[in-house]
Design a protein around this motif. Structure first.
Motif, short mmCIF file in Angstrom:
data_model
loop_
_atom_site.label_atom_id
_atom_site.label_comp_id
_atom_site.label_asym_id
_atom_site.label_seq_id
_atom_site.Cartn_x
_atom_site.Cartn_y
_atom_site.Cartn_z
N ALA A 96 0.84 -1.20 0.00
CA ALA A 96 0.00 0.00 0.00
C ALA A 96 0.87 1.24 0.00
O ALA A 96 2.02 1.22 0.46
N ALA A 97 0.32 2.32 -0.53
CA ALA A 97 1.03 3.60 -0.56
C ALA A 97 0.04 4.71 -0.23
O ALA A 97 -1.13 4.64 -0.61
N MET A 98 0.52 5.73 0.45
CA MET A 98 -0.35 6.85 0.81
C MET A 98 0.48 8.09 1.10
O MET A 98 1.68 8.00 1.41
N ASN A 99 -0.16 9.23 0.99
CA ASN A 99 0.43 10.49 1.41
C ASN A 99 0.20 10.66 2.91
O ASN A 99 -0.79 10.15 3.45
N PRO A 100 1.06 11.39 3.61
CA PRO A 100 0.86 11.56 5.05
C PRO A 100 -0.26 12.52 5.41
O PRO A 100 -0.66 12.60 6.57
N CYS A 101 -0.75 13.29 4.41
CA CYS A 101 -1.84 14.22 4.66
C CYS A 101 -2.47 14.55 3.30
O CYS A 101 -1.94 14.16 2.26
N PRO A 102 -3.60 15.27 3.26
CA PRO A 102 -4.23 15.57 1.96
C PRO A 102 -3.32 16.29 0.97
O PRO A 102 -3.36 16.02 -0.22
N CYS A 103 -2.46 17.21 1.45
CA CYS A 103 -1.57 17.91 0.53
C CYS A 103 -0.28 17.14 0.29
O CYS A 103 0.45 17.43 -0.66
#
Length: 506
Positions: A345-352
């Motif tokens: 899985a991959a994700m940004n640490p916050c919306p921006c």
């Protein structure tokens, strides 16, 4: 007049042998079908009757009754068309059913008498081999798929006229199809040599693959998370022949098998969009079918933009991640689909995407909390490694230094997998150890036990997290060629649990 023809229907992951019985008798002209049939099988009555007429077979005005047995198994798909037509022709004496008594028939019939391709042919060929039948009769377009099973004779047919003509010749050797091309070669069009920088991310990917651990990558947009994930299959050990066959059966049932290459040689890489439904992800439906987790069997399921998945979607993965299979129960029966995949899985640490750099981050604390809060703690507990992927610097992008290739990494991975094979026997890997095996093979010395005790209290590990840290430490020790889990191995494994505590602060 009575005849019996053998066919196969999909029942969960495998095919089940079905007999098509046809009885022709005097009485009011009719064409009746029984045997727990779905709508597409019931519609075969019109397709078969019209196809026989257009193929030049004039049937007397009789009462025709077709039964598909066993009657307690739901019959679905269009593969029963050809065996129904053959059974009717045999009952009226146009062909000798004894010639086909040791063959499975499969295929859809067009109104003009042509025989069209259908799904699940490879699974039917496996069934024919299992039941020690002589061969299988399939549409021309499915011949290469069925011919994967070398011990099963394949008779490809284009239309009903050709089919009857072949049967009247008592199946000469010239009518059998043989696959001559090399179809077992593995090829990938990506390589880790293309990934610039990110040594920590490379290391985490190698550890994850060596022990088949689940991996979560966190970092700003453009840091190489997706690029690294797409190259993970290239460092996994090559699929064994039986694994390729099993995987190809799943893709055949879903109609996704590449008819040019036939065999699914490469490790699958499935990347469903974050708008995917729970049913599409794990499988199911009114007529159950495999989902993305089964299509990722023996490969990688990549969930990009993890926090964008709808609430509850990720939690349906919790059971398959533990059981390595999915149970689906419907009114028509219960089905089990394989789901032994590696979750990445991959994700940004916050919306921006800039948190925790507060100089660049434009998100409020509430936005960050709500964004990260979409991922539940039980789901995070099933992640073995969590690694940060920092923004790639300009010097790393333009440097001429050659990066390590997938082949070099795969060689080390294969060595570690061989160690695990000798240690556990069979194909078990570190991530699949149960609690008893973890206690036996992941024992800690006194210094290591003290480090683990401190980390357990400091980071609030659960029992599941504790065992996952031990398994990752076992894999790191294997990569280091160490028989025992040493302090540096354990510290590195614990380090892969700190990012989730850093961001979620749970």
């Amino acid at each position: 007049m009575y005849s019996v023809i053998n066919t196969a229907v999909v029942c969960g992951f495998e095919s089940l042998q079905v007999q098509v019985e046809t009885d022709v008798s005097d009485g009011m002209p009719a064409f009746d079908m029984v045997g727990f049939l779905t709508s597409e099988v019931k519609e075969a009555r019109e397709r078969v009757r019209t196809a026989l007429k257009n193929a030049g077979f004039r049937l007397p005005a009789k009462k025709i009754t077709i039964n598909l047995t066993p009657a307690d198994v739901r019959k679905s798909g269009t593969g029963c068309d050809l065996p129904m037509a053959a059974s009717v022709l045999a009952a009226f004496g146009f062909l000798d059913e004894r010639i086909l008594s040791r063959y499975l028939l499969l295929g859809e019939v067009g109104l003009n008498g042509s025989i069209l391709p259908t799904r699940g042919v490879l699974s039917a060929a496996v069934l024919a081999q299992k039941e020690r039948m002589e061969g299988i009769v399939v549409p021309w377009e499915n011949a290469r798929e069925a011919a994967i099973i070398n011990s099963v004779k394949v008779i490809p047919v284009k239309n009903l006229k050709d089919f009857v003509k072949i049967c009247q010749q008592e199946l000469p050797e010239s009518c059998f199809y043989q696959e001559q091309q090399e179809i077992w070669k593995t090829e990938y069009d990506v390589d880790f040599v293309e990934l610039r920088g990110q040594p920590m991310l490379r290391r985490a990917c190698e550890i994850a693959v060596s022990g088949m651990h689940n991996l979560l990558m966190m970092g700003p947009p453009g840091s190489g998370k997706t690029m690294a994930a797409k190259r993970i299959p290239t460092i996994l050990p090559e699929l064994r022949k039986e694994e390729k066959l099993e995987l190809s059966q799943i893709y055949s049932l879903c109609g996704l098998l590449d008819q040019e290459r036939i065999i699914q040689n490469e490790r699958p890489f499935r990347s469903p969009h974050h708008t995917v439904t729970a049913q599409a992800l794990v499988g199911g439906g009114k007529q159950p079918h495999p989902g993305e987790i089964s299509l990722a069997h023996h490969g990688v399921l990549f969930l990009d933009e993890l926090a964008e998945f709808r609430p509850g979607i990720l939690d349906v993965l919790r059971e398959p991640l533990e059981e390595k299979k999915i149970h689906i129960s419907r009114v028509g029966g219960s089905f089990v689909y394989p789901a032994d995949f590696m979750l990445v899985a991959a994700m940004n640490p916050c919306p921006c995407g800039c948190y925790p750099d507060m100089q660049k981050c434009t998100c409020t604390p509430v936005q960050i909390q709500n964004y990260l809060g979409r991922i539940s703690q039980p789901f995070l507990d099933r992640i073995d490694l969590c690694v940060e992927a920092p923004r790639v610097e300009y010097d790393s992008l333009v440097e001429k230094k050659a990066q390590e290739s997938s082949e070099a990494i795969r060689q080390r991975v294969c060595e570690v997998r061989n160690l695990q094979r000798m240690r556990y026997g069979g194909t078990k890997v570190n991530a699949r150890l149960d609690s008893r095996e973890t206690e036996e093979f992941c024992r800690l010395g006194e210094p290591e036990n003290e480090v683990m005790k401190q980390a357990f209290a400091a980071f609030g590990f659960t029992a599941r997290t504790y065992h996952k840290v031990l398994k990752v430490a076992r894999t790191i020790a294997d990569l280091d060629g160490s028989q025992e889990i040493l302090k540096q191995h354990l510290c590195e494994a614990i380090g892969y649990r700190t990012p989730d505590k850093k961001y979620w602060k749970r």
